[in-house]
Design an enzyme around this catalytic site. Structure first.
Site, short mmCIF file in Angstrom:
data_model
loop_
_atom_site.label_atom_id
_atom_site.label_comp_id
_atom_site.label_asym_id
_atom_site.label_seq_id
_atom_site.Cartn_x
_atom_site.Cartn_y
_atom_site.Cartn_z
N ASN A 124 0.85 -1.19 0.00
CA ASN A 124 0.00 0.00 0.00
C ASN A 124 0.88 1.23 0.00
OD1 ASN A 124 -2.41 1.61 0.33
ND2 ASN A 124 -1.87 1.85 2.49
N ASP A 152 -2.70 0.71 7.93
CA ASP A 152 -1.50 1.51 7.62
C ASP A 152 -0.34 1.18 8.55
OD1 ASP A 152 -2.97 2.82 5.61
OD2 ASP A 152 -3.67 4.34 7.00
N SER A 181 4.75 6.84 2.35
CA SER A 181 5.34 5.56 2.72
C SER A 181 4.71 4.45 1.89
CB SER A 181 5.07 5.25 4.19
OG SER A 181 5.47 6.30 5.04
N HIS A 229 0.81 5.18 1.29
CA HIS A 229 0.07 6.02 2.23
C HIS A 229 0.74 7.40 2.26
CE1 HIS A 229 -2.53 6.93 5.58
NE2 HIS A 229 -1.50 7.45 6.22
C1 GAR Z 1 -2.59 9.09 -3.10
O1 GAR Z 1 -2.12 10.29 -2.54
C2 GAR Z 1 -2.43 7.95 -2.11
O2 GAR Z 1 -1.27 8.04 -1.32
C3 GAR Z 1 -3.66 8.13 -1.26
O3 GAR Z 1 -4.67 8.44 -2.18
C4 GAR Z 1 -4.11 9.14 -3.29
C5 GAR Z 1 -4.56 8.44 -4.55
O4 GAR Z 1 -4.20 9.19 -5.69
N1 GAR Z 1 -3.95 6.94 -0.53
C6 GAR Z 1 -4.55 6.94 0.65
O5 GAR Z 1 -4.91 7.96 1.22
C7 GAR Z 1 -4.78 5.57 1.25
N2 GAR Z 1 -5.24 5.68 2.58
P1 GAR Z 1 -4.16 8.49 -7.13
O6 GAR Z 1 -5.53 7.84 -7.35
O7 GAR Z 1 -3.94 9.64 -8.08
O8 GAR Z 1 -3.05 7.49 -7.14
#
Ligand code: GAR
Length: 198
Positions: free
Chosen positions: A108, A146, A137, A110
């Protein structure tokens, strides 16, 4: 043999695109499925345009029945013969039972420097705490949210006047560097963490 990667998304899929674009040439993995729990997720069209198989399973009709949703998810992953799962902006919490089946095979990303700011609104919380650095991370997924072993982190400075949006815009390009770097190592069986600075 290349590892077969399923990428799970919920939104625009920019991390999915950076992962998929990285899996070429001598990379030890290939994307075989992009799956979203939101049928409208922008990332689905991007994956199709890249020639990757896609699937959408709307979680909403399942309500609290997470196991019912995950039964369909399991079928899609089995049909794709996935070896590893990359969660990339996948905003559903998975059950401990599902996670245990994929232990050591699910990553994942995060948007915080874990163990700080598990859960949501990470950038706002880093700003509120007066942190000097923020980042992202990549970790192995374990039953606790997480919380699994960290496989890589990238740091960016927090600058005067930053908002959650400006900070997110500084972190996201680092996500796009970090996740492919970690996946390349992980797919080759190397769990040595990757550390990046902007
Ligand atoms: C990213 O910033 C990722 O780190 C976050 O969602 C966004 C997705 O963007 N993930 C989380 O918050 C997970 N808890 P993307 O769809 O453009 O890759």
């Amino acid at each position: 043999m290349n590892k077969r990667i399923a990428i799970l998304i919920s939104g625009g899929g920019s991390n999915m695109v950076s992962l998929a674009e990285s899996m070429v040439g001598d990379h030890p993995a290939r994307p075989v499925l992009v799956l979203s729990n939101d049928t409208e997720a922008g990332g689905l069209a991007k994956a199709s345009a890249m020639g990757i198989a896609t699937a959408a399973i709307d979680h909403k009709p399942f309500g609290d029945d997470r196991a019912g949703f995950e039964a369909l998810l399991k079928t899609e992953l089995e049909n794709a013969d996935a070896d590893l799962i990359c969660l990339a902006g996948f905003m559903r919490i998975l059950t401990a039972e599902f996670i245990s089946r994929w232990e050591g095979r699910m990553l994942n990303i995060h948007p915080s420097l874990l163990p700080k700011y598990k859960g949501l609104n990470t950038h706002a919380r880093a700003l509120r705490a007066g942190d000097k650095m923020a980042g992202c991370s990549v970790h192995e997924v374990t039953a606790a949210l997480d919380d699994g072993p960290i496989l890589g982190q990238a740091q960016v400075p927090i600058l005067p006047g930053d908002t959650a949006d400006t900070l997110a815009a500084r972190v996201l390009p680092m996500e796009h560097r970090l996740y492919p770097a970690v996946l390349r190592r992980f797919a080759a069986g190397d769990r040595t963490p990757v550390y990046l600075k902007s």
